[in-house]
Design a protein around this motif. Sequence first.
Motif, PDB file in Angstrom:
ATOM      1  N   SER A  12      10.584 -11.554 -12.879  1.00 48.52           N
ATOM      2  CA  SER A  12      10.772 -10.419 -12.347  1.00 48.52           C
ATOM      3  C   SER A  12      11.764 -10.925 -11.090  1.00 48.52           C
ATOM      4  O   SER A  12      11.972 -12.254 -11.030  1.00 48.52           O
ATOM      5  CB  SER A  12       9.596  -9.811 -12.005  1.00 48.52           C
ATOM      6  N   THR A  13      12.594 -10.010 -10.548  1.00 47.67           N
ATOM      7  CA  THR A  13      13.917 -10.011  -9.420  1.00 47.67           C
ATOM      8  C   THR A  13      12.628 -10.296  -8.675  1.00 47.67           C
ATOM      9  O   THR A  13      11.965  -9.725  -8.337  1.00 47.67           O
ATOM     10  CB  THR A  13      14.555  -8.571  -9.447  1.00 47.67           C
ATOM     11  N   ILE A  14      14.036 -10.590  -7.186  1.00 52.22           N
ATOM     12  CA  ILE A  14      13.027 -10.778  -6.126  1.00 52.22           C
ATOM     13  C   ILE A  14      12.637  -9.342  -5.613  1.00 52.22           C
ATOM     14  O   ILE A  14      11.354  -9.431  -5.083  1.00 52.22           O
ATOM     15  CB  ILE A  14      13.856 -11.383  -4.852  1.00 52.22           C
ATOM     16  N   THR A  15      13.359  -8.730  -5.505  1.00 50.00           N
ATOM     17  CA  THR A  15      13.085  -7.405  -5.290  1.00 50.00           C
ATOM     18  C   THR A  15      11.402  -7.012  -5.708  1.00 50.00           C
ATOM     19  O   THR A  15      10.974  -5.518  -5.157  1.00 50.00           O
ATOM     20  CB  THR A  15      14.503  -5.592  -5.523  1.00 50.00           C
ATOM     21  N   GLN A  16      11.874  -7.096  -7.108  1.00 47.80           N
ATOM     22  CA  GLN A  16      10.798  -6.377  -8.014  1.00 47.80           C
ATOM     23  C   GLN A  16       9.119  -7.165  -7.474  1.00 47.80           C
ATOM     24  O   GLN A  16       8.226  -6.162  -7.485  1.00 47.80           O
ATOM     25  CB  GLN A  16      10.616  -6.896  -9.513  1.00 47.80           C
ATOM     26  N   GLN A  17       9.260  -8.286  -7.312  1.00 47.72           N
ATOM     27  CA  GLN A  17       7.825  -8.828  -6.317  1.00 47.72           C
ATOM     28  C   GLN A  17       7.586  -8.517  -5.151  1.00 47.72           C
ATOM     29  O   GLN A  17       6.981  -8.119  -4.719  1.00 47.72           O
ATOM     30  CB  GLN A  17       8.874 -10.955  -6.176  1.00 47.72           C
TER      31      GLN A  17
ATOM     32  N   THR B 119      -0.101  -2.050 -15.311  1.00 50.86           N
ATOM     33  CA  THR B 119      -0.695  -1.025 -16.750  1.00 50.86           C
ATOM     34  C   THR B 119       1.554  -1.912 -17.217  1.00 50.86           C
ATOM     35  O   THR B 119       2.171  -1.703 -15.939  1.00 50.86           O
ATOM     36  CB  THR B 119      -0.878   0.175 -16.281  1.00 50.86           C
ATOM     37  N   LEU B 120       1.317  -0.885 -18.531  1.00 50.40           N
ATOM     38  CA  LEU B 120       2.864  -0.388 -18.037  1.00 50.40           C
ATOM     39  C   LEU B 120       3.399   0.384 -17.970  1.00 50.40           C
ATOM     40  O   LEU B 120       4.662   0.359 -16.988  1.00 50.40           O
ATOM     41  CB  LEU B 120       3.660   0.023 -20.400  1.00 50.40           C
ATOM     42  N   PHE B 121       2.652   1.773 -17.178  1.00 53.98           N
ATOM     43  CA  PHE B 121       2.903   2.569 -16.098  1.00 53.98           C
ATOM     44  C   PHE B 121       3.349   2.281 -14.899  1.00 53.98           C
ATOM     45  O   PHE B 121       4.410   1.849 -14.330  1.00 53.98           O
ATOM     46  CB  PHE B 121       1.866   3.110 -16.150  1.00 53.98           C
ATOM     47  N   THR B 122       2.911   0.793 -14.552  1.00 51.69           N
ATOM     48  CA  THR B 122       3.462   0.525 -13.138  1.00 51.69           C
ATOM     49  C   THR B 122       4.261   0.125 -13.334  1.00 51.69           C
ATOM     50  O   THR B 122       4.838  -0.096 -12.633  1.00 51.69           O
ATOM     51  CB  THR B 122       1.624  -0.247 -12.638  1.00 51.69           C
ATOM     52  N   LYS B 123       4.500  -0.954 -14.451  1.00 52.21           N
ATOM     53  CA  LYS B 123       5.652  -1.695 -14.495  1.00 52.21           C
ATOM     54  C   LYS B 123       6.405  -0.647 -14.558  1.00 52.21           C
ATOM     55  O   LYS B 123       7.977  -1.185 -13.600  1.00 52.21           O
ATOM     56  CB  LYS B 123       5.290  -2.515 -14.988  1.00 52.21           C
ATOM     57  N   PHE B 124       6.528   0.571 -14.960  1.00 54.01           N
ATOM     58  CA  PHE B 124       7.698   0.902 -15.069  1.00 54.01           C
ATOM     59  C   PHE B 124       8.096   1.790 -13.697  1.00 54.01           C
ATOM     60  O   PHE B 124       9.528   1.731 -12.891  1.00 54.01           O
ATOM     61  CB  PHE B 124       7.536   2.239 -15.656  1.00 54.01           C
ATOM     62  N   VAL B 125       7.017   2.484 -12.807  1.00 49.67           N
ATOM     63  CA  VAL B 125       7.329   2.414 -11.671  1.00 49.67           C
ATOM     64  C   VAL B 125       7.854   1.223  -9.901  1.00 49.67           C
ATOM     65  O   VAL B 125       8.528   1.599  -9.965  1.00 49.67           O
ATOM     66  CB  VAL B 125       5.781   2.718 -10.623  1.00 49.67           C
TER      67      VAL B 125
ATOM     68  N   ILE C 150       7.960  -5.423  -4.712  1.00 54.84           N
ATOM     69  CA  ILE C 150       7.743  -3.604  -4.549  1.00 54.84           C
ATOM     70  C   ILE C 150       6.053  -4.200  -5.144  1.00 54.84           C
ATOM     71  O   ILE C 150       4.721  -3.720  -4.122  1.00 54.84           O
ATOM     72  CB  ILE C 150       8.272  -3.287  -5.904  1.00 54.84           C
ATOM     73  N   LYS C 151       5.788  -5.482  -5.526  1.00 52.13           N
ATOM     74  CA  LYS C 151       5.121  -6.071  -6.262  1.00 52.13           C
ATOM     75  C   LYS C 151       4.108  -5.931  -5.244  1.00 52.13           C
ATOM     76  O   LYS C 151       2.611  -5.753  -5.507  1.00 52.13           O
ATOM     77  CB  LYS C 151       4.770  -7.022  -6.717  1.00 52.13           C
ATOM     78  N   ILE C 152       4.100  -7.072  -4.806  1.00 47.10           N
ATOM     79  CA  ILE C 152       3.149  -7.788  -3.008  1.00 47.10           C
ATOM     80  C   ILE C 152       3.014  -6.829  -2.320  1.00 47.10           C
ATOM     81  O   ILE C 152       2.239  -6.536  -1.327  1.00 47.10           O
ATOM     82  CB  ILE C 152       3.280  -8.985  -2.621  1.00 47.10           C
ATOM     83  N   SER C 153       3.521  -5.664  -2.429  1.00 48.38           N
ATOM     84  CA  SER C 153       3.939  -4.876  -0.959  1.00 48.38           C
ATOM     85  C   SER C 153       3.171  -3.830  -1.290  1.00 48.38           C
ATOM     86  O   SER C 153       2.273  -3.220  -0.206  1.00 48.38           O
ATOM     87  CB  SER C 153       5.575  -4.229  -0.617  1.00 48.38           C
ATOM     88  N   GLN C 154       2.915  -3.246  -2.522  1.00 44.37           N
ATOM     89  CA  GLN C 154       1.857  -2.086  -2.685  1.00 44.37           C
ATOM     90  C   GLN C 154       0.783  -2.823  -3.965  1.00 44.37           C
ATOM     91  O   GLN C 154       1.501  -2.742  -4.702  1.00 44.37           O
ATOM     92  CB  GLN C 154       2.162  -0.786  -2.824  1.00 44.37           C
TER      93      GLN C 154
END
Length: 641
Positions: free
Chosen positions: A11-16, A27-33, A18-22
């Motif tokens: 995953s990109t730095i941006t995606q990471q 789930t698959l839905f979380t991945k899309f969000v 987002i992931k650690i911020s909230q």
Amino acid sequence: VMHGHVTSGASTITQQLIKISQRRPRTLFTKFVETATALRLEQLWSKEQILCAYLNRVDFGNLNIGLASAADYYFGKPVADLSEAEAAFLAGIPRNPRKLNPHSAFDAAQKRQRVVLHRMAANGTLAADRLEIAMAEPLRLRAPRRLFRAPHFTDTVLQQNVEMRDGAEVRTTLDLRLNEQLERLLRERLAQLRDHNVRNGAAVVIDNASGDVLALVGSEDYFAAGSGQVNGAWAKRSAGSTLKPFTYLLALERGATPATIVADVRTSFPSADGFYRPENYNRRCYGPVSYRTALASSLNIPAVKVLLAGGGPAALHERLRTVGLTTLDRAPEIYGLGLTLGNCEGRLLELTNAYASLARLGEWRPWRVLAKAPSAARSYSRRELVWQIADMMSDNSARTLAFGINSALRFDYRVACKTGTSTDFRDNWTIGFTPEFSVGVWVGNFDGSPMREISGVTGAGPILHDIFDHLHATRGTSWYRTPPQIVEENVHPLTGKLLAANDLRGVREKFVANQVSPAESEEDYDADGRVQLDAEYGDWLSSAENSLRDRAVLADAHSKLRITSPLAGADYLVDPDVSTSSRILLTARGGKKLLWSSESLRCEAQDGRQYARATNGEHLITVTDVETGRRADVRISVRSL
């Protein structure tokens, strides 16, 4: 599905970020969000902003969140001082902080560092010669250590029963730098007190405007064996003299003034189990003293008399609960007159917040460690009266009588403060405030063992002084404007009565405009101009403690009428099984033919003495000298067991 097990893709730095911020369920839905949010963020922020936010939030292991924390923990230096080898070493850790833990898996972490260095060289950000130097540079890690910042504050937050969802952000009121400063000041001062059997302490700083707890240190060392994790800011300890300001405020609310004179002479007060005989801290009495001097010098005997004038233990008990003390779990009559001297328990955090209500001039609001916690305020006294209390508590001249002119309570700027020392030197306190901050300090031993000759002014006082000096230097402190209701007058220091403005015998005092002392009269002096004192000063005037010499004299026994029993404000308990407990002895001085009366009690003679028959309620008892017409009265209360 194709692999038959859970896999994780790159995953990109941006995606990471987002992931650690909230944190969200994986789930698959979380991945899309997260993907959609990342795309939106890249439209709003630059690459530099995204990378900076990521480095400030990513986990570097060993409880280190963010690059700055990791640089300090592993190498003991700021980020700007890291070498290329050290920076690359840290950059590799977030890939798997557990498996790449430098303290337990150094070889694996170094192997990852070399991968990072080679990628830097391949990307053109690291020249070949610099790569060679970085690969050869030895890494010197700091020794592993416990890293738990503001631990007692954190424990206090966790006790708030806040709903903490997985990954949810909780904002607190902590000022970490200030908390670390308190830890250092407490540690340094306690080291100086070791020879006096002082082993621990606690300190609290509250922002008065909001009730926010900015700093809270519960012990010298959270990780010390035995009692390090005891939170001295929340532990119940004997309150000592810290409650006296609230006693004096009650008296001001009932018409007293800072100039009101109280007899600091040895006195026996009737109580439910006999007589109560308090002593001043230094076991010396000073005769006639003003409320200002008595409060600032923390005199015990006057405080008990002021409590009687202010409504007694029940009134103080109610007021202390009003300002947030939750430790008063017994009825007022159980504490008795000793309540004003701190025979109850108190918590440093609650006491400091009670003082914060004085700093707001009679407005109480709850303390809070969570930024979004409710903080509704309520008023409980008149602002101008609380201002008088603050003025008295900040008067270094008034406290000189007991503490000397250069004590730890003397500041180069205005601070209202009060000390407290419990029986046998088991606890000592100093709590103070300016309009901006309230600071509380407790010093003692968690096992209750006594300190050796350490009082509030010598134990907790210097720590409070250090904290306020830091706040004054780094944030600034101020003082209150004089309320428009306040006037200044010239009063006699032994009578508290008004003198002419140019009378050199007087001292300046501050009054509420409609609550000023009466003017002096001829009856206040004898033929030689000496102040006439009531009969209760008799023993003191003839003792070695009398420092007035020819300035005062005992009044003629017939010049003033005064009730000596019951004492004003006395609280009587009637035991149905003890017949004599329903009789209240009536005695007075200063008259010949006395007539006792009360609208609510029956007064009668028995065995040559006068008594009142006790019945429940509040009562006014009056004595009249039928020859001169002089009258005196007292108010008392009666309760049944």
